[in-house]
Motif scaffolding. Structure first.
Motif, short mmCIF file in Angstrom:
data_model
loop_
_atom_site.label_atom_id
_atom_site.label_comp_id
_atom_site.label_asym_id
_atom_site.label_seq_id
_atom_site.Cartn_x
_atom_site.Cartn_y
_atom_site.Cartn_z
N HIS A 54 0.85 -1.18 0.00
CA HIS A 54 0.00 0.00 0.00
C HIS A 54 0.89 1.24 0.00
O HIS A 54 2.09 1.15 -0.30
CB HIS A 54 -0.97 -0.01 1.19
N SER A 55 0.33 2.38 0.32
CA SER A 55 1.04 3.65 0.13
C SER A 55 2.38 3.72 0.85
O SER A 55 3.37 4.21 0.29
CB SER A 55 0.15 4.81 0.60
N GLU A 113 -3.06 -3.98 -3.90
CA GLU A 113 -4.22 -3.09 -3.90
C GLU A 113 -3.78 -1.65 -4.14
O GLU A 113 -4.26 -0.71 -3.50
CB GLU A 113 -4.99 -3.20 -2.57
N ARG A 151 -3.44 1.96 -5.74
CA ARG A 151 -4.37 2.89 -6.36
C ARG A 151 -3.62 3.88 -7.25
O ARG A 151 -2.40 3.81 -7.41
CB ARG A 151 -5.16 3.64 -5.27
N ASP A 152 -4.37 4.83 -7.81
CA ASP A 152 -3.74 5.79 -8.72
C ASP A 152 -2.69 6.63 -8.02
O ASP A 152 -1.66 6.98 -8.60
CB ASP A 152 -4.81 6.68 -9.37
N ASN A 159 -3.92 -4.38 -10.23
CA ASN A 159 -3.99 -3.29 -9.26
C ASN A 159 -4.97 -2.24 -9.81
O ASN A 159 -4.84 -1.83 -10.96
CB ASN A 159 -2.61 -2.63 -9.07
N PRO A 160 -5.94 -1.81 -9.02
CA PRO A 160 -6.99 -0.91 -9.54
C PRO A 160 -6.53 0.54 -9.68
O PRO A 160 -7.08 1.45 -9.05
CB PRO A 160 -8.09 -1.05 -8.49
N ILE A 161 -5.56 0.79 -10.55
CA ILE A 161 -5.04 2.15 -10.68
C ILE A 161 -5.93 3.01 -11.56
O ILE A 161 -5.88 4.25 -11.48
CB ILE A 161 -3.60 2.15 -11.23
N CYS A 182 -6.28 -3.67 -14.68
CA CYS A 182 -6.04 -2.46 -13.89
C CYS A 182 -7.18 -1.45 -13.98
O CYS A 182 -7.02 -0.29 -13.59
CB CYS A 182 -4.73 -1.80 -14.34
#
Length: 371
Positions: A90-91, A116, A118-119, A143-145, A171
């Motif tokens: 994650h981030s 997981e 993100r953008d 990955n849902p970017i 994605c």
């Protein structure tokens, strides 16, 4: 000779050193959702410290905490391939990873698939790649970017100019993401291998990449499987393919190509001299489409592998392929084709003879020609 290093605590988790297809030594840890511990990190650091031949680190299906990833940052200064797959990134992880990427002069290939991210995470990652002097391949599959993630990739490409490979399968790019990436390639950005399977790309996206194929000669591999491309979108890709001088591998499996799209592709193959691999699995291609592709093989196509599994080919279509392959002889390495909704044990064997003595379609659905 392969060397293996195993953790005694569980056979499911191991640290192993092995040569890969690219003749590199690899340290690999694989698990089933357990934590990647400080002891695991220490073991990896120990192997890397004592073996100068190791240049690949792979961690898969282990939950990695940010502090453990940070403890491996020194490893990034010497390895060329890093894979962190199904590791709960994650981030916080991406910030640590971005720092390591910027500091490394050796890292070439980064794989962070199946997390997981993100953008915003894609933003951090691609900013680091843009500043890197060595990274040329990025894999972000599953990955849902989204479309916003593509914007960050495009900015990276405009700064770098070129990447060797980008994997964005599954994605959630959708139509806008695909079009934005196509526009960047038309504007002078370059990617050699691009994987965009399973992203809800429809005919408009295919039209964009058809223009890329027609006007740009850098792309060598294009993956568009599991999208929503119909015969109309396939026609746009075929127009580009007829003018293209670089593409070697095109995957359109599990779309809606049908016979009309197959016929368009067949006409393009008669003109194209670079495409070696074409995958059209699960596209409801039947007799007319298969006959058109067979004629393309006879016309002097450069194709070496054609995959048509899960289509509606009948005996006549299979025989047409048989005759075509007997004609081209040793230039065709593999044809994969299975009858629609028919179990392998019921598929008939079609055989023929030719001067090249290479030809049989087996009940398994695969045909091999002698090399």
């Amino acid at each position: 000779m392969r060397q293996e290093h195993r953790c005694d605590r569980t056979a499911a988790r191991s640290v192993r050193q092995e040569p890969s297809r690219e003749s590199r030594e690899e340290v690999s840890l694989e698990g089933h959702g357990e934590r990647f511990t400080g002891a695991d990190a220490a073991r990896v650091r120990s192997i890397l410290a004592r073996d100068a031949d190791v240049c690949s680190l792979r961690i898969e299906r282990l939950h990695v905490e940010p502090e453990q990833l940070a403890s491996l940052s020194s490893a990034l200064s010497r390895i060329t391939h890093l894979s962190l797959i199904h590791t709960g990134l994650h981030s916080e992880h991406i910030i640590e990873l971005g720092t390591g990427i910027c500091q490394s002069a050796t890292l070439v290939d980064i794989d962070v698939s199946c997390n997981e991210l993100r953008d915003s995470d894609a933003d951090v990652l691609f900013r680091a790649v843009a500043r890197s002097s060595s990274v040329t391949r990025v894999r972000l599959g599953s990955n849902p970017i989204g479309c916003a993630g593509v914007e960050h990739l495009v900015r990276c490409l405009r700064q770098r100019g070129r990447l060797e490979g980008v994997d964005l399968r599954s994605c959630e790019l959708a139509q806008n993401g695909a079009l934005e990436l196509a526009e960047a390639l038309l504007d002078g950005c370059s990617v050699e291998r691009l994987e965009l399977s399973d992203n809800r790309i429809d005919d408009d996206g295919a039209l964009g990449f058809g223009r890329v194929l027609a006007l740009q000669n850098d792309l060598r591999t294009l993956g568009l499987a599991m999208n929503s491309i119909s015969s109309a979108g396939c026609a746009a890709l075929a127009r580009g393919l007829a003018q293209n001088g670089s593409l070697e591998d095109l995957d359109l499996s599990d779309n809606h190509v049908c016979d009309r799209g197959a016929r368009k592709l067949a006409r393009a193959l008669e003109k194209n001299k670079t495409l070696r691999v074409l995958s059209l699995d699960d596209n409801t291609v039947s007799y007319s489409g298969s006959c058109a592709l067979a004629r393309a093989l006879r016309s002097g196509s450069a194709l070496e592998r054609l995959s048509l599994s899960g289509n509606a080919l009948d005996d006549k279509g299979m025989i047409a392929f048989g005759r075509a392959l007997a004609y081209v002889g040793e230039t065709m390495r593999l044809l994969k084709s299975q009858y629609w909704n028919m179990p392998p044990c019921q598929k008939p064997i079609v055989s023929w003879s030719a001067a090249h003595d290479a030809t049989r379609i087996w009940a398994s659905g695969e045909l091999h020609c002698r090399e």
